[in-house]
Design an enzyme around this catalytic site. Sequence first.
Site, mmCIF file in Angstrom:
data_model
loop_
_atom_site.group_PDB
_atom_site.id
_atom_site.type_symbol
_atom_site.label_atom_id
_atom_site.label_comp_id
_atom_site.label_asym_id
_atom_site.label_seq_id
_atom_site.Cartn_x
_atom_site.Cartn_y
_atom_site.Cartn_z
ATOM 1 N N PRO A 30 63.517 37.789 -29.202
ATOM 2 C CG PRO A 30 63.543 40.021 -29.848
ATOM 3 C CD PRO A 30 63.976 39.112 -28.753
ATOM 4 C CG HIS A 177 62.937 45.361 -33.915
ATOM 5 N ND1 HIS A 177 64.281 45.558 -33.729
ATOM 6 C CD2 HIS A 177 62.832 44.199 -34.628
ATOM 7 C CE1 HIS A 177 64.958 44.569 -34.297
ATOM 8 N NE2 HIS A 177 64.095 43.733 -34.846
ATOM 9 C CE1 TYR A 182 64.434 43.975 -40.748
ATOM 10 C CE2 TYR A 182 65.050 43.537 -38.463
ATOM 11 C CZ TYR A 182 64.873 43.100 -39.770
ATOM 12 O OH TYR A 182 65.140 41.793 -40.096
ATOM 13 N N GLY A 300 74.673 35.878 -29.097
ATOM 14 C CA GLY A 300 75.557 34.722 -29.146
ATOM 15 C C GLY A 300 75.931 34.127 -27.806
ATOM 16 N N GLY A 321 68.504 33.304 -28.293
ATOM 17 C CA GLY A 321 67.743 33.102 -29.506
ATOM 18 C C GLY A 321 67.774 31.672 -29.980
ATOM 19 N NE ARG A 322 71.970 31.827 -33.782
ATOM 20 C CZ ARG A 322 73.114 32.229 -34.316
ATOM 21 N NH1 ARG A 322 73.399 31.899 -35.562
ATOM 22 N NH2 ARG A 322 73.965 32.951 -33.619
#
EC number: 1.3.1.-
Length: 374
Positions: A30, A177, A182, A300, A321-322
């Site tokens: 996400p 989440h 958060y 990562g 992710g990235r």
Amino acid sequence: MVNQAAMPLLTPYKQAGGKIDLSHRVLLSPMTRCRSYGNVPQPHAALYYTQRATSGGLLITEATGVSDTAQGYPETPGVWTREHVEAWKPIVDAVHRKGALFICQLWHVGRVSTNDYQPNGQAPISSSDIQITPDGSGIVYSKPRRLRVDEIPQIVDDFRLAARNAIEAGFDGVEIHGANGYLLEQFMKDSSNDRTDEYGGSLENRCRFAVEVIDAVVGEIGAHRVGIRLSPFLDFMDCVDSDPEALGSYMVEQLNKHEGFLYCHMVEPRMAIVDGRRQIQHGLLPFRKAFKGTFIAAGGYDREEGNKVIENGYTDLVSFGRLFLANPDLPKRFELDAPLNKYDRNTFYTQDPIVGYTDYPFLDEDQNNSVADA
């Protein structure tokens, strides 16, 4: 062509008695992208997600707000109104046509917000009235308002209704989440929770709100449709715990009470730099061993590390992710050990519907067209 049998990330995964049946173990993590204008998912999201969808793949949406108080970033999607549900439907349908599973991440930012994002300019809500310390980024988060005990059931209900809406929109399940500083983590971690009532103090009390959310969502849509993301080790948004091992272990115990719980998605401790190279800490093994269901590791990972942790049984699945953001055909690139596009940080959170969003090239489009890293 690489022999897929030799690459752990590209081996199939079937959840025992569950709904996860995958052709590979490379998941889309996400990631907030800030391109849902007015909190309404847009048609360009269908292209973004289908670009990254493969038959037998699994995608998790960007964090999706459960209410009008859940907002803290520009143009993030919601799933609390009829308009949101109807806007998600064609996006979900498009992903399903590619043969992928699609999970909606349910989110409340809590204090990671400003009055500008809140209804009627009110203060953001949180476990406590502790403001996030400015970090030099230029963003100053507003001082939050401590939720009263009698207000907490409404927030729990917001998650329950959002989960129901997500299933109505066609999603295969939801991810609560509970990570990255958060609202749920603001209750769970002792640095951000100074309450003295039943939602503060002891580990059990601090986790009470998160457990109530889990129980409500499971009660609404079934444990087989509910996953969660947790990051006990992370120090993000001033949210750190003095005993992350105990926190993670306690939460896994609570998940295990729900037979058939969809998955536990956990974030590694911050990467360390050893001899100039990034090194993942690999702190999740106790939780992996304790959790009775499907386990997802995040934080990562690259091709080499991902293969390693699948091969040695450290995790069932790995979320990217990235790398996936910049390489819509990431599983194919892993298969071929092909070069990767570099991601451009400058366009992670811009509102452009194309640039930095759906214009990263596929391997068969342009082998040499790489986007410069910022």
